[in-house]
Each structure stands twice: as C-alpha cells, then as structure tokens.
Design an enzyme around this catalytic site. Structure first.
Site, PDB file in Angstrom:
ATOM      1  N   TRP A   1       0.865  -1.190   0.000  1.00 54.63           N
ATOM      2  CA  TRP A   1       0.000   0.000   0.000  1.00 54.63           C
ATOM      3  C   TRP A   1       0.897   1.235   0.000  1.00 54.63           C
ATOM      4  CZ3 TRP A   1      -0.516   4.302   3.004  1.00 54.63           C
ATOM      5  CH2 TRP A   1      -1.735   4.989   2.968  1.00 54.63           C
TER       6      TRP A   1
ATOM      7  N   SER B   1       4.343  -6.145   2.563  1.00 55.08           N
ATOM      8  CA  SER B   1       3.621  -5.192   3.405  1.00 55.08           C
ATOM      9  C   SER B   1       2.136  -5.549   3.490  1.00 55.08           C
ATOM     10  CB  SER B   1       3.847  -3.772   2.887  1.00 55.08           C
ATOM     11  OG  SER B   1       3.428  -2.807   3.821  1.00 55.08           O
ATOM     12  N   MET B   2       1.244  -4.699   2.977  1.00 58.23           N
ATOM     13  CA  MET B   2      -0.178  -5.019   2.985  1.00 58.23           C
ATOM     14  C   MET B   2      -0.453  -6.345   2.298  1.00 58.23           C
ATOM     15  SD  MET B   2      -3.426  -2.848   1.513  1.00 58.23           S
ATOM     16  CE  MET B   2      -5.077  -3.565   1.713  1.00 58.23           C
TER      17      MET B   2
ATOM     18  N   ASP C   1      12.990  -1.074   9.719  1.00 58.15           N
ATOM     19  CA  ASP C   1      11.657  -0.758   9.209  1.00 58.15           C
ATOM     20  C   ASP C   1      10.879   0.046  10.246  1.00 58.15           C
ATOM     21  OD1 ASP C   1       9.000  -0.813   8.265  1.00 58.15           O
ATOM     22  OD2 ASP C   1       9.240  -2.809   7.398  1.00 58.15           O
TER      23      ASP C   1
ATOM     24  N   HIS D   1      11.570  -0.088   5.368  1.00 59.45           N
ATOM     25  CA  HIS D   1      10.397  -0.832   4.917  1.00 59.45           C
ATOM     26  C   HIS D   1      10.529  -1.196   3.441  1.00 59.45           C
ATOM     27  CE1 HIS D   1       6.366  -2.338   5.119  1.00 59.45           C
ATOM     28  NE2 HIS D   1       5.918  -1.492   4.202  1.00 59.45           N
TER      29      HIS D   1
END
Length: 278
Positions: free
Chosen positions: A34, A100-101, A229, A258
């Site tokens: 995202w 991630s998402m 991160d 990240h």
C-alpha cells in the site's frame, strides 16, 4: 493478459490489471504494498524471470491500473481477487509473495482456500499478524493514535501525506536509503490510487487480525524483513509471524527500511531466489 475479472460488485464486475511474463517456469505471484501497484516490483521481475520463473504481478483493486470500485477493500474480498487471478490463469504449485499489505492476502488465503495450488509463501516486510495495538494485542506495533493520525492526514491532504509516507517508507532513523529518483517513482505510483480505496485499505491492514490465519499456514514459508523498518516494525510483525508459523525461515536485512525491495535489491533478490530454489 492485461485484465482478470474478479467477482461481481454492487454495480459491475471488477477488472484487475495483471502482468504475466508467461513461460513454463513455476509461477510466482507478487502482491504489492500500500498504496502502490504491481509496477513496484520492477527490480524483482527480471531477476525472477532470469532464474526461470513465470512471474505474475497485478494491481490491487482501487490502485494502479485496476478498477476502483467503492467497496471490497476488506481482506476477504481482496483475497478473493487474488484467487480469481490464480484460478483464471490456472496456476498451480504457486509461490505467493506478499509485501507489506500484501502479506495479508497471503495469510488470509489459508483460511479461505487452505494450501490449494500453493508451493510456498513469502511474507516480505508484511503486516501480519496484527498491526493495531490493543488490549488483546499489546505487541501490535501500531498505536490507535498513530492510526488515527494517518487517516486524518490522508483525508486532509493526499499529496502531503504521500510525500511524507514515501519518505518514511524508504528511511531508517530519518536517513533516506534510496535515491530521490526512487522516491519520486514511488510517489508517482501513489497518484494512481483512489483516495477512497486508500482509506478503506488502510483501515483493513491496520485493523485485521491475522493470528488465526497464520496457524493454518502449512507450506514452506520465508519471512524477510528489514530491522530498520519504521513503517511495519520487525519485532511487532515479521518476528511474530515467524514465531507463529512452525518451520518458517526468518531473514533479517540489517539496517534496511520498509521499502527493502528497492533499497536492498541485490540482497533481497538473492535471499528470495535461494528460498524458491529449495
């Protein structure tokens, strides 16, 4: 194949933009973070293809070049979208790589579909097991106050929010770990996102509890995460996911932010390719 049609929505079908390198290699599906798109995997696709894999990327509904419906941003619907792609392309022996998402769709797959069609999975800087800090999730790395600030910031001024978010995405302790050109490329991808979709998806990745989903993971699993991160911290996410999945492997990228798929391309690609080759 530029589009796959997902399930029927309230008013029409949802068309998802898909890029498929084709070929006879074992399929790898890359699920973006995202608020980006499948284009964010540009440093991974050539390396995977060169290693002999068939690589599929797609834009999540509401983002990139996919349709932007008003609804369907909970993880059940998002995982159904992923399943539609896998079944439409008739992929088997697949590795799902969720960044991630995107780690949420990977986790939810096991509750909805078991190990159907899967060879292995990768949780890359991923949001499981449960981001939001609460009474029954004290180790969640996202305090409710911070979640509220993010929602308010995106609601008030998209451009300012994304400029800051992308900077944090690629930074460790305030130091940008990529070039300004890399940062601008990511900002350009955020411009393709629907604001409504971004807000709904933000609520989903913050509030969805994947702890039960992770207990159902039964295929070889790699958890790869940067220890710098600041967006999805290692200790609250990747380390807990590793602990929750029996037999999983954990690889920590030292000093990485990240956005490790851009900042630490060579090391990230090497580790993932080694895992895929086992």
């Amino acid at each position: 194949m530029p589009e796959v049609t997902a399930h029927h929505g309230l008013f029409k079908n949802t068309n998802l933009h898909v890029d498929d390198t084709g070929g006879s290699g074992r399929p790898i599906v890359l699920i973006h973070g995202w608020p980006l798109s499948g284009e964010s995997w540009k440093h991974q696709v050539p390396a995977l293809v060169d290693a002999g894999y068939r690589v599929i990327t797609y834009d999540r509904r509401g983002f990139g070049r996919s349709d932007k419906p008003k609804t369907g941003y909970d993880y059940d619907h998002l995982t159904e979208d992923l399943h539609a792609i896998v079944t439409e392309l008739d992929l088997n022996d697949v590795t799902l790589v969720g960044f991630s998402m995107g780690g949420g769709e990977v986790a939810r797959w096991f509750s909805k579909y078991g190990a159907e069609r899967l060879h292995s999975v990768v949780f890359a800087s991923a949001v499981p097991p449960y981001l939001l800090q609460s009474g029954d999730n004290p180790d969640g790395p996202l305090p409710k106050s911070q979640a509220a600030e993010m929602t308010a910031g995106l609601t008030k001024d998209e451009d300012a929010f994304y400029d800051d978010f992308v900077t944090q995405f690629f930074s460790v302790d305030g130091e940008l770990k990529v070039t300004e050109a890399d940062r601008q490329e990511a900002i350009a991808l955020t411009k393709q996102a629907s604001k409504a979709a971004a807000l709904e998806a933000m609520a989903s990745f913050a509030n969805t509890d994947f702890r039960d989903d992770l207990t159902k993971v039964t295929v070889p699993t790699l958890v790869i995460h940067g220890d710098g991160d600041g967006v999805v911290p290692l200790e609250g996410s990747g380390a807990r996911t590793h602990a929750a999945i029996a037999g999983s492997e954990l690889y920590v990228l030292k000093g990485a932010p990240h956005g490790v798929t851009v900042s630490d391309v060579d090391e990230w690609n090497r580790v993932v390719l080694e895992f895929l080759g086992k």
